[in-house]
Design an enzyme around this catalytic site. Structure first.
Site, PDB file in Angstrom:
ATOM      1  N   HIS A  90       0.819  -0.976   0.249  1.00  0.00           N
ATOM      2  CA  HIS A  90      -0.168   0.116   0.132  1.00  0.00           C
ATOM      3  C   HIS A  90       1.130   1.468   0.139  1.00  0.00           C
ATOM      4  O   HIS A  90       2.152   1.409   0.263  1.00  0.00           O
ATOM      5  CB  HIS A  90      -0.666   0.317   1.111  1.00  0.00           C
ATOM      6  CG  HIS A  90      -0.082  -0.273   2.703  1.00  0.00           C
ATOM      7  ND1 HIS A  90      -0.054   1.093   3.140  1.00  0.00           N
ATOM      8  CD2 HIS A  90      -0.012  -1.531   3.043  1.00  0.00           C
ATOM      9  CE1 HIS A  90       0.718   0.411   4.209  1.00  0.00           C
ATOM     10  NE2 HIS A  90       0.192  -1.089   4.626  1.00  0.00           N
ATOM     11  N   ASP A  92      -0.337   4.199   1.472  1.00  0.00           N
ATOM     12  CA  ASP A  92      -1.051   5.493   2.148  1.00  0.00           C
ATOM     13  C   ASP A  92      -0.173   4.965   3.769  1.00  0.00           C
ATOM     14  O   ASP A  92       0.070   3.695   3.272  1.00  0.00           O
ATOM     15  CB  ASP A  92      -2.582   5.594   1.810  1.00  0.00           C
ATOM     16  CG  ASP A  92      -2.926   3.580   2.521  1.00  0.00           C
ATOM     17  OD1 ASP A  92      -2.086   2.690   2.457  1.00  0.00           O
ATOM     18  OD2 ASP A  92      -3.858   3.583   3.669  1.00  0.00           O
ATOM     19  N   ASP A 122       6.375   0.963   7.478  1.00  0.00           N
ATOM     20  CA  ASP A 122       4.956   0.161   7.061  1.00  0.00           C
ATOM     21  C   ASP A 122       4.045   1.399   5.665  1.00  0.00           C
ATOM     22  O   ASP A 122       3.721   2.452   6.100  1.00  0.00           O
ATOM     23  CB  ASP A 122       3.900   0.529   7.945  1.00  0.00           C
ATOM     24  CG  ASP A 122       2.548   0.360   7.522  1.00  0.00           C
ATOM     25  OD1 ASP A 122       2.191  -0.454   6.898  1.00  0.00           O
ATOM     26  OD2 ASP A 122       2.105   0.501   8.987  1.00  0.00           O
ATOM     27  N   GLU A 156      -5.236   1.564   2.428  1.00  0.00           N
ATOM     28  CA  GLU A 156      -4.937  -0.061   3.833  1.00  0.00           C
ATOM     29  C   GLU A 156      -5.263   0.520   4.966  1.00  0.00           C
ATOM     30  O   GLU A 156      -5.641  -0.317   5.516  1.00  0.00           O
ATOM     31  CB  GLU A 156      -4.052  -0.641   3.317  1.00  0.00           C
ATOM     32  CG  GLU A 156      -3.402  -1.741   3.385  1.00  0.00           C
ATOM     33  CD  GLU A 156      -3.278  -1.212   5.605  1.00  0.00           C
ATOM     34  OE1 GLU A 156      -3.298  -3.118   5.813  1.00  0.00           O
ATOM     35  OE2 GLU A 156      -2.899  -0.702   5.311  1.00  0.00           O
ATOM     36  N   GLU A 157      -4.828   1.413   4.781  1.00  0.00           N
ATOM     37  CA  GLU A 157      -4.618   2.149   6.349  1.00  0.00           C
ATOM     38  C   GLU A 157      -6.163   2.649   6.888  1.00  0.00           C
ATOM     39  O   GLU A 157      -6.069   3.064   8.738  1.00  0.00           O
ATOM     40  CB  GLU A 157      -3.729   3.561   7.054  1.00  0.00           C
ATOM     41  CG  GLU A 157      -1.751   3.658   6.289  1.00  0.00           C
ATOM     42  CD  GLU A 157      -1.225   2.494   7.019  1.00  0.00           C
ATOM     43  OE1 GLU A 157      -2.415   1.400   8.784  1.00  0.00           O
ATOM     44  OE2 GLU A 157      -0.483   1.690   7.462  1.00  0.00           O
TER      45      GLU A 157
END
Length: 447
Positions: A90, A92, A122, A156-157
């Site tokens: 991802h 974001d 991340d 995704e977050e």
């Protein structure tokens, strides 16, 4: 064509340097996702798409909402009869408060052999490593055995509605033939004690059950007797939920993790033996217990409360939010328990819900992931584990894709990888990126 048996393959200094440069430059592109719809991943999506195109691929940029951009590209393998493999990451990141950081969270600064910034772990590091591998293949004329589908996702977050959920629902044809996938939160060094370097590969995820509790009562003056106080009802329900001791529910992945990690501590265990006490065992596993403890049960953690507008006014309405997680197979128990714990006068509903996942730890793909790590770290102890949270693998599972967490990093002693997820001073060592590129290259060529 380079052979998969060549451990170094096409990875050269150029590829290693690119993994660092791409990580730093992606961090500088602020893709903060606050969950309110204001995130715009498009600049980062265009960045990766341009570099994929430079490698001879034809990336597609796809949006459900303007600015919430996803990128998908396919690399044709040499064996057209083989199932395809999905590699996804991802774009974001979660918010960061600059004043709390040693360096600015969106500087992408490289200092003392470390890349700093939000997304360094991340998961813009993995995004960058995949880019570096693909471009190294293009320069060397390398093709993998299987088709490789690369997906860079938005959102995704938060809910993944604009990201992996949108891709799975609206563009399943792009993932034709994919049966397995790899992404974040696995294959990192976990130092479990002197001389014990674990590399946990994620072969499962707990399900997500974010809950909204609503209590109704009778509004009134704060000085009066009120036996239908919405705040009291809600507070009692939240306290019951927060204090609840969920029973142990061991899934195949967690069982395998318990057995393998215990063996490394010279402890033989049988999770099916009468009287087996998982909590007692975890107490003997030292730091490694942290990999397993969150996933032996369902969980419900109260996180938000909202009620009232003035101290002397009893409100007629109060709400709370609970972060609930369900082990694979634990959803029925979760429902029944919440119905009981909320009690009279309090209703609950899912604010966001995603399924739990389980992946086999005896598959050929898992074995190849293990072998790739061991090739580049002779001291590695590769073990399975289940993630306490979740990833985009949940959305891609709708397409029949089995997901693993595999974003390899070799980390020094004292580097707390898991604490840096959504944490202050997120960073990744340059050497760890180099290790990850080598491992990913070897695995993806041999998979």
């Amino acid at each position: 064509m380079a052979e998969a048996s060549n451990p170094t393959g096409p990875v050269d200094e150029h590829a290693l340097d690119e993994s660092v440069t791409f990580t730093s430059e992606l961090i500088r592109i602020d893709t903060t996702n606050r969950g309110d719809g204001t995130c715009r991943e498009r600049p980062a999506a265009e960045y990766v798409a341009e570099r994929l195109a430079d490698a001879g691929l034809e990336p597609a940029l796809l949006e459900r909402t303007p600015g919430r951009t996803n990128v998908v590209a396919r690399i044709a393998g040499t064996d057209s009869s083989a199932d395809a493999l999905l590699v996804h990451g991802h774009l974001d990141v979660v918010p960061a408060v600059a004043e709390d950081w040693t360096v600015h969270p969106f500087s992408g600064e490289v200092r003392d052999g470390v890349v700093w910034g939000r997304g360094a772990i991340d998961m813009k590091n993995m995004d960058a490593m995949v880019l570096a591998v693909v471009r190294a293949w293009a320069r060397a004329g390398v093709r993998p055995r299987r088709d490789i589908v690369i997906a860079y996702t938005a959102d995704e977050e938060a809910s993944a509605h604009d990201g992996a959920g949108f891709l799975a629902d609206r563009h399943p044809e792009l993932f034709e033939g994919c049966t397995e996938g790899i992404s974040e939160s696995g294959a990192f060094t976990f130092h479990a004690g002197p001389g014990m370097s674990l590399y946990p590969i994620a072969a499962g995820e707990r399900g997500t059950g974010w809950l909204k509790l609503t209590a109704e009562g009778k509004a009134g003056h704060g000085s009066k007797v009120n036996r239908a106080n919405a705040v009291s009802r809600l507070a009692a329900a939240v306290a019951r939920i927060g204090a609840h001791e969920w029973p142990v529910r061991l899934t195949p992945t967690v069982r395998a993790a318990l057995v393998e990690i215990a063996a490394l501590h010279h402890i033989r265990v049988d999770p099916d033996a009468p009287g087996f006490d998982v909590d007692e065992l975890l107490g003997k596993l030292g730091p490694a217990a942290a990999l397993i403890e969150p996933t032996v049960r369902n969980s419900t953690n109260p996180t938000m409360l909202d009620a009232g507008y003035k101290v002397n006014v009893i409100p007629g309405h109060a709400t709370a939010q609970i972060d609930g997680r369900m082990v694979p197979g634990g959803e029925d128990e979760f429902h029944a328990t919440l119905d009981r714990l909320t009690g009279p006068g309090v209703d609950w509903e899912f604010h966001h819900r995603e399924i739990a996942l389980e992946a086999p730890v005896d598959s050929p793909t898992y074995a190849k992931m293990r072998a790739a790590i061991e090739l580049f770290d002779a001291d590695a102890h590769v073990v399975p584990y289940c993630m306490s949270g979740g990833t985009d693998a949940k959305q891609f599972s709708r397409l029949g894709i089995t997901g693993y967490g595999y974003s390899p990093l070799k980390l020094p002693v004292g580097f707390d990888y898991q604490a840096l997820f959504h944490g202050v001073d997120e960073r990744v060592p340059v050497d760890a990126l180099h290790f990850g590129v080598r491992v990913l290259d070897h695995f993806l060529r041999s998979a």
